[in-house]
Structure formats: C-alpha cells, structure tokens
Scaffold this motif. Structure first.
Motif, PDB file in Angstrom:
ATOM      1  N   UNK A 137       4.869  -7.153   0.533  1.00 60.55           N
ATOM      2  CA  UNK A 137       4.921  -8.720   0.671  1.00 60.55           C
ATOM      3  C   UNK A 137       5.543  -8.789   2.053  1.00 60.55           C
ATOM      4  N   UNK A 138       5.850  -9.707   2.500  1.00 60.77           N
ATOM      5  CA  UNK A 138       6.831  -9.869   4.080  1.00 60.77           C
ATOM      6  C   UNK A 138       8.170  -9.964   4.095  1.00 60.77           C
ATOM      7  N   UNK A 139       8.781  -9.964   2.787  1.00 61.76           N
ATOM      8  CA  UNK A 139       9.686  -9.677   2.086  1.00 61.76           C
ATOM      9  C   UNK A 139      10.618  -7.939   3.311  1.00 61.76           C
ATOM     10  N   UNK A 140       9.658  -7.054   3.197  1.00 60.60           N
ATOM     11  CA  UNK A 140       9.895  -5.610   3.882  1.00 60.60           C
ATOM     12  C   UNK A 140       9.592  -5.562   5.778  1.00 60.60           C
ATOM     13  N   UNK A 141       9.319  -6.608   5.898  1.00 57.73           N
ATOM     14  CA  UNK A 141       9.732  -6.815   7.517  1.00 57.73           C
ATOM     15  C   UNK A 141      10.066  -7.973   8.657  1.00 57.73           C
TER      16      UNK A 141
ATOM     17  N   UNK B 126      17.385  -3.513  11.628  1.00 53.65           N
ATOM     18  CA  UNK B 126      17.044  -1.901  11.036  1.00 53.65           C
ATOM     19  C   UNK B 126      18.020  -1.814   9.527  1.00 53.65           C
ATOM     20  N   UNK B 127      19.214  -2.034   9.843  1.00 52.91           N
ATOM     21  CA  UNK B 127      20.185  -1.252   8.048  1.00 52.91           C
ATOM     22  C   UNK B 127      19.608  -2.300   7.522  1.00 52.91           C
ATOM     23  N   UNK B 128      19.335  -3.727   7.560  1.00 55.61           N
ATOM     24  CA  UNK B 128      18.528  -4.152   6.135  1.00 55.61           C
ATOM     25  C   UNK B 128      17.500  -4.042   6.174  1.00 55.61           C
ATOM     26  N   UNK B 129      16.563  -3.650   6.060  1.00 53.04           N
ATOM     27  CA  UNK B 129      15.048  -2.765   6.129  1.00 53.04           C
ATOM     28  C   UNK B 129      15.744  -1.209   5.822  1.00 53.04           C
ATOM     29  N   UNK B 130      16.811  -1.061   6.302  1.00 53.70           N
ATOM     30  CA  UNK B 130      16.716   0.761   5.533  1.00 53.70           C
ATOM     31  C   UNK B 130      16.959   0.505   4.091  1.00 53.70           C
ATOM     32  N   UNK B 131      17.291  -0.231   3.337  1.00 52.01           N
ATOM     33  CA  UNK B 131      17.860  -0.690   2.412  1.00 52.01           C
ATOM     34  C   UNK B 131      16.862  -0.712   1.433  1.00 52.01           C
ATOM     35  N   UNK B 132      15.886  -1.041   1.661  1.00 47.44           N
ATOM     36  CA  UNK B 132      14.010  -1.133   1.118  1.00 47.44           C
ATOM     37  C   UNK B 132      13.160  -0.862   1.418  1.00 47.44           C
ATOM     38  N   UNK B 133      12.776   0.333   2.642  1.00 46.15           N
ATOM     39  CA  UNK B 133      11.797   1.064   2.754  1.00 46.15           C
ATOM     40  C   UNK B 133      11.690   2.267   3.341  1.00 46.15           C
ATOM     41  N   UNK B 134      11.127   2.561   2.787  1.00 45.08           N
ATOM     42  CA  UNK B 134      10.962   4.365   3.313  1.00 45.08           C
ATOM     43  C   UNK B 134      10.783   5.023   4.334  1.00 45.08           C
ATOM     44  N   UNK B 135      10.225   3.813   5.096  1.00 45.07           N
ATOM     45  CA  UNK B 135       9.943   4.169   6.412  1.00 45.07           C
ATOM     46  C   UNK B 135      10.264   2.860   7.479  1.00 45.07           C
TER      47      UNK B 135
ATOM     48  N   UNK C   1      -1.178  -6.829  11.799  1.00 45.42           N
ATOM     49  CA  UNK C   1      -2.678  -5.927  11.945  1.00 45.42           C
ATOM     50  C   UNK C   1      -1.849  -4.627  10.883  1.00 45.42           C
ATOM     51  N   UNK C   2      -0.337  -4.242  11.156  1.00 40.58           N
ATOM     52  CA  UNK C   2      -0.519  -3.140  10.455  1.00 40.58           C
ATOM     53  C   UNK C   2      -0.251  -3.664   8.532  1.00 40.58           C
ATOM     54  N   UNK C   3       0.397  -4.805   8.701  1.00 38.76           N
ATOM     55  CA  UNK C   3       1.022  -5.310   7.593  1.00 38.76           C
ATOM     56  C   UNK C   3      -0.887  -5.802   6.509  1.00 38.76           C
ATOM     57  N   UNK C   4      -1.725  -6.093   7.248  1.00 33.98           N
ATOM     58  CA  UNK C   4      -3.109  -6.202   6.746  1.00 33.98           C
ATOM     59  C   UNK C   4      -3.833  -5.223   6.228  1.00 33.98           C
TER      60      UNK C   4
ATOM     61  N   UNK D 212       1.656   9.809   2.188  1.00 33.61           N
ATOM     62  CA  UNK D 212       2.401   9.184   0.778  1.00 33.61           C
ATOM     63  C   UNK D 212       3.272   8.027   0.354  1.00 33.61           C
ATOM     64  N   UNK D 213       3.168   7.222   1.888  1.00 34.03           N
ATOM     65  CA  UNK D 213       4.315   6.889   1.648  1.00 34.03           C
ATOM     66  C   UNK D 213       3.691   5.398   1.540  1.00 34.03           C
ATOM     67  N   UNK D 214       4.401   5.088   0.852  1.00 32.91           N
ATOM     68  CA  UNK D 214       3.964   2.893  -0.280  1.00 32.91           C
ATOM     69  C   UNK D 214       4.856   2.047   0.421  1.00 32.91           C
ATOM     70  N   UNK D 215       6.377   1.651   0.935  1.00 34.96           N
ATOM     71  CA  UNK D 215       6.987   1.048   1.348  1.00 34.96           C
ATOM     72  C   UNK D 215       7.348   1.569   3.295  1.00 34.96           C
ATOM     73  N   UNK D 216       7.300   0.621   3.519  1.00 28.01           N
ATOM     74  CA  UNK D 216       7.424   0.553   4.846  1.00 28.01           C
ATOM     75  C   UNK D 216       8.498  -1.008   5.679  1.00 28.01           C
ATOM     76  N   UNK D 217       8.951  -0.476   6.493  1.00 29.21           N
ATOM     77  CA  UNK D 217       9.826  -1.676   7.182  1.00 29.21           C
ATOM     78  C   UNK D 217       8.770  -2.372   7.986  1.00 29.21           C
ATOM     79  N   UNK D 218       8.427  -3.658   8.152  1.00 26.15           N
ATOM     80  CA  UNK D 218       8.079  -4.077   9.492  1.00 26.15           C
ATOM     81  C   UNK D 218       8.694  -4.509  10.211  1.00 26.15           C
ATOM     82  N   UNK D 219       9.156  -4.280  11.526  1.00 30.58           N
ATOM     83  CA  UNK D 219      10.183  -4.931  12.751  1.00 30.58           C
ATOM     84  C   UNK D 219       9.553  -5.521  14.368  1.00 30.58           C
ATOM     85  N   UNK D 220       9.078  -6.181  14.601  1.00 28.51           N
ATOM     86  CA  UNK D 220       8.648  -7.183  15.141  1.00 28.51           C
ATOM     87  C   UNK D 220       9.257  -8.145  16.079  1.00 28.51           C
TER      88      UNK D 220
END
Length: 265
Positions: free
Chosen positions: A237-241, A256-265, A223-226, A196-204
């Motif tokens: 949206x792309x703001x979590x990437x 990583x620190x920036x993404x940790x503030x807006x994402x669950x995973x 592919x994960x984003x879509x 039940x995760x709905x907030x995930x940070x993407x880093x690439x």
C-alpha cells in the motif's frame, strides 16, 4: 519564423543543423504511409467534405501538430519544428516512399492546457483540416485528445504518453513512440523477484501546488507501485511511499530514515 502566424508548411524546405530526425522521420513516415494506403481521414459533416476531398484528390496528406508554442517544456514547438520539417523534406526527396504525395503540417498551440489543446483538435476535426494528429506532448492534454480519437478513429502518434494509464487501449487511441513508464515498473519488478524483495520504500518528488497536476517523477513511481501491487505483493500500500516537494536535505534525510524502518530496499 513566427509560428503563431504561419501554421501550414509544405515540403519545400531546406533546413540545416542538427535535429531529432531519426525518430521524427519514422513517425512521419509511419503516419504518411498509413494514410496513403488506407485513405483514412476525419469523417465529419458534409459541409466540410469538399475541401477535404479536394486535398485528397491532389494527393496532399495534412498532419495536425499539437504542441505548446511557449513555455519550458522539452517538446515546445520551436525545438521540435525544425526536426519535423527536415523529416518532411527528407521523406519527400526519397523516390519510392511517397511519390506524388505532399505532406503538410498544420501547427496548433496546445498551451499545455487540457482546455485549449483539445479545442484545437476539435476545430481540426469539425473542419476536416487534418488526416492524422501528432502530439500533444503534455500528459493532461494528451489524455483528453487520446480519448476523443478512440471514438473518432483518427491516427494519433505522440513521442510522450509515458504514463501507465495510456496502456489502456480500450480508453485511449494512441500510438506511443518512445516507450513508457510501465516498462520501468516491470524492470524494477524483475529485480525484486530475482532477489525476493517484497518490501520496498518509494520516494518521489511531486508538486506542492496540485493545480499543476502530478510530476513526471510521480508518474514514474506510480508505474513501480502498480507493478509491485499487481504482481509481487498484493497487500502493498501507499504507506511505504513518501513524496517531497523541494530539495531541502533535511526533509529528504527525514523521509529516508522513516522509509528505512518499514522497507527492505
């Protein structure tokens, strides 16, 4: 052997050593059996018909191979060619597979260029010198060629084409052999649904020079984003990437620190 000078190779080859035989064998056998049963081939100008008809009367199946001859890609020709020719020799030596047929390989240099690669395919198409195509390996070349063959109705198989865009069969006439990044997206999506995760940070990683196009890492994360956007969180949206273009630990730590503030995973 100079691959730039000798383009067409028949089946009488004795190669030794380890090769990528299993998937290459399946690939060539699939192409050859399809062409044998269907009689499929390039259908173009009458001026080219004589040579193609003669080839078919002699039970010759010619496959155009479009790969980069040079560079640092995994699929460059000097790494793939031994496996292809070993597979041709293996198939031709097995009774009952393609009796009385000869497989020829016509090698063309894609240069990993969306200009020169398609030009080689157009040359084969207009001259009717191949019955099916193998490759290209570079995604931006493959995208152009796969659009062409969708209209031309020519068999095209590639061991690449992992990008999500190639799942659109209405646009691309392509058979992929080794899976695709869409499966990765579905896998991650299944995990998200289960927990039940709905907030995930993407880093690439992506290239700083956009003239190189997108990186493989970028296409994987796409592919994960879509998958998340379509099936889990439509408002995602792309703001979590975030992207990075080097391996500087400070830059990665900041992201990583920036993404940790807006994402669950």
């Amino acid at each position: 052997m100079d691959v730039h000078k000798e383009k067409t190779t028949g089946i009488k080859l004795n190669l030794t050593g380890r090769t990528n035989l299993p998937w290459i064998l399946k690939l060539l056998l699939l192409l050859a059996l399809f062409l044998k049963e269907s009689g499929a081939s390039f259908s173009v100008a009458p001026t080219c018909e004589a040579s193609a008809s003669k080839r078919h009367r002699n039970h010759i199946i010619r496959i155009g191979v479009i790969l980069p001859f040079e560079g640092d890609m995994l699929w460059r020709l000097h790494l793939v060619r031994p496996g292809l020719e070993h597979a041709v020799d293996y198939i031709s030596s097995r009774p009952g597979l393609l009796d009385n047929y000869t497989i020829e390989l016509d090698y063309r240099d894609s240069r990993c260029s969306e200009v020169y690669g398609p030009l080689e395919v157009i040359d084969m198409y207009t001259k009717r010198t191949a019955d099916a195509l193998l490759g290209p390996a570079c995604p931006y070349v493959l995208a152009v060629v796969a659009r062409f063959v969708k209209i031309w109705q020519i068999p095209l198989l590639s061991a690449t084409g992992f990008e999500s865009a190639f799942t659109n069969k209405n646009e691309y006439g392509l058979t992929r052999l080794l899976g695709h990044y869409t499966g990765l997206g579905q896998f991650i999506g299944t995990i998200m649904k289960n927990f039940k995760y709905r907030s995930i940070g993407l880093m690439t990683f992506d290239y700083l020079d956009q003239g190189k196009g997108r990186s493989d890492c970028w296409f994987q994360i796409e592919a994960v984003f879509l998958e998340i956007k379509r099936h889990i969180a439509p408002d995602y949206d792309e703001k979590t990437g975030e992207t990075f273009n080097n391996t500087d630990p400070n830059q990665i730590d900041t992201i990583l620190k920036a993404l940790s503030k807006i994402s669950r995973v």
